[in-house]
Design a protein around this motif. Structure first.
Motif, PDB file in Angstrom:
ATOM      1  N   TYR A 111       0.832  -1.203   0.000  1.00 23.98           N
ATOM      2  CA  TYR A 111       0.000   0.000   0.000  1.00 23.98           C
ATOM      3  C   TYR A 111       0.869   1.256   0.000  1.00 23.98           C
ATOM      4  O   TYR A 111       0.601   2.213  -0.711  1.00 23.98           O
ATOM      5  CB  TYR A 111      -0.933   0.019   1.209  1.00 23.98           C
ATOM      6  CG  TYR A 111      -2.049  -1.006   1.149  1.00 23.98           C
ATOM      7  CD1 TYR A 111      -2.346  -1.707  -0.018  1.00 23.98           C
ATOM      8  CD2 TYR A 111      -2.819  -1.283   2.263  1.00 23.98           C
ATOM      9  CE1 TYR A 111      -3.368  -2.638  -0.075  1.00 23.98           C
ATOM     10  CE2 TYR A 111      -3.849  -2.210   2.231  1.00 23.98           C
ATOM     11  CZ  TYR A 111      -4.126  -2.882   1.057  1.00 23.98           C
ATOM     12  OH  TYR A 111      -5.144  -3.787   1.013  1.00 23.98           O
ATOM     13  N   SER A 147      -6.841  -0.922  -7.359  1.00 26.48           N
ATOM     14  CA  SER A 147      -7.553  -1.400  -6.171  1.00 26.48           C
ATOM     15  C   SER A 147      -6.716  -1.218  -4.919  1.00 26.48           C
ATOM     16  O   SER A 147      -7.223  -0.804  -3.873  1.00 26.48           O
ATOM     17  CB  SER A 147      -7.914  -2.886  -6.321  1.00 26.48           C
ATOM     18  OG  SER A 147      -8.827  -3.050  -7.366  1.00 26.48           O
ATOM     19  N   ARG A 155      -7.735   1.071  -1.683  1.00 27.99           N
ATOM     20  CA  ARG A 155      -7.762   0.555  -0.300  1.00 27.99           C
ATOM     21  C   ARG A 155      -6.772   1.317   0.570  1.00 27.99           C
ATOM     22  O   ARG A 155      -7.068   1.648   1.723  1.00 27.99           O
ATOM     23  CB  ARG A 155      -7.447  -0.941  -0.278  1.00 27.99           C
ATOM     24  CG  ARG A 155      -8.620  -1.807  -0.702  1.00 27.99           C
ATOM     25  CD  ARG A 155      -8.390  -3.280  -0.410  1.00 27.99           C
ATOM     26  NE  ARG A 155      -7.230  -3.845  -1.048  1.00 27.99           N
ATOM     27  CZ  ARG A 155      -7.179  -4.325  -2.274  1.00 27.99           C
ATOM     28  NH1 ARG A 155      -8.269  -4.325  -3.016  1.00 27.99           N
ATOM     29  NH2 ARG A 155      -6.072  -4.821  -2.761  1.00 27.99           N
TER      30      ARG A 155
END
Length: 177
Positions: free
Chosen positions: A127, A157, A161
Motif C-alpha cells: 500500500y 484497487s 484501499r
C-alpha cells in the motif's frame, strides 16, 4: 494586518516550494489526451488565487486551499473536454483532502505533512509503495504495471484501499492530538 499581502505571501511561498508536486498531482489526474497540460492548469489557478487573494479571509491551510482549487479546475477542464473521456475521482482521496482542509487552525501545513508521512509509513509495504509511486512520484499505473508485472486494475484497487486506510489513520491521529 493587510490580508492581501499576507495571503499573497503564503500563496507565493507555497507555489514556489510545491510547484513540482502540484504538477505531478495534476498529471496523475488528467489523461494524456486532455486539451490542457498541467502547467496551464496550475498557472490558471495561481492567477485566479493571486488576483483574488484580497477577497479571502486569512488562508490558514494554504496546501488544502490550493489543492482544492486545482482539483476544481481539473474537474472544470475535464467537463469541457471530450465527453467520452472521464477521470474517476477517488472519493476517499477527496475525503482525505477534506480532513486536511477542515482541521483546526492549530495545524500548520508542516504538522499535517508530518502526520501524513507518519501514517504513510505505517501502511503495509504494498500500500505504501503504490501511494508513494502514484501520488508523490507521479508514476502512472501503466508504468508501474510494466515495471512490476502487477495488473493495472490490481494497482488501482490497492491504491483505493490504501487511501481508505490512510484516511482512517489520519483521522485517528488528528483526533488523538
Amino acid at each position: 494586518m493587510n490580508l492581501e499581502s499576507e495571503n499573497n505571501k503564503k500563496l507565493k511561498d507555497f507555489f514556489g516550494r510545491e510547484y513540482q508536486s502540484l504538477k505531478r498531482y495534476v498529471n496523475t489526474k488528467i489523461s494524456d489526451t486532455a486539451n490542457r497540460d498541467a502547467e496551464d492548469i496550475i498557472q490558471d489557478v495561481a492567477l485566479k488565487l493571486f488576483s483574488g487573494a484580497d477577497r479571502y479571509a486569512p488562508i490558514n491551510n494554504v496546501a488544502g486551499f490550493v489543492y482544492r482549487s486545482i482539483r476544481n479546475k481539473i474537474i472544470d477542464v475535464l467537463r469541457t473536454s471530450k465527453p467520452t473521456r472521464s477521470v474517476a475521482i477517488d472519493n476517499n482521496l477527496l475525503e482525505l483532502a477534506e480532513v486536511f482542509n477542515n482541521t483546526s487552525d492549530d495545524y500548520t501545513s508542516e504538522k499535517m505533512i508530518l502526520i501524513l508521512k507518519e501514517c504513510i509509513q505505517q501502511l503495509k509495504p504494498a500500500y505504501k509503495d503504490i501511494i508513494v509511486a502514484v501520488d508523490f512520484e507521479g508514476y502512472t499505473y501503466k508504468e508501474i504495471s510494466n515495471e512490476t508485472g502487477i495488473p493495472e486494475g490490481t494497482l488501482m484497487s490497492r491504491r483505493h484501499r490504501a487511501i481508505g486506510i490512510l484516511y482512517k489513520k489520519i483521522e485517528l491521529e488528528i483526533n488523538n492530538y
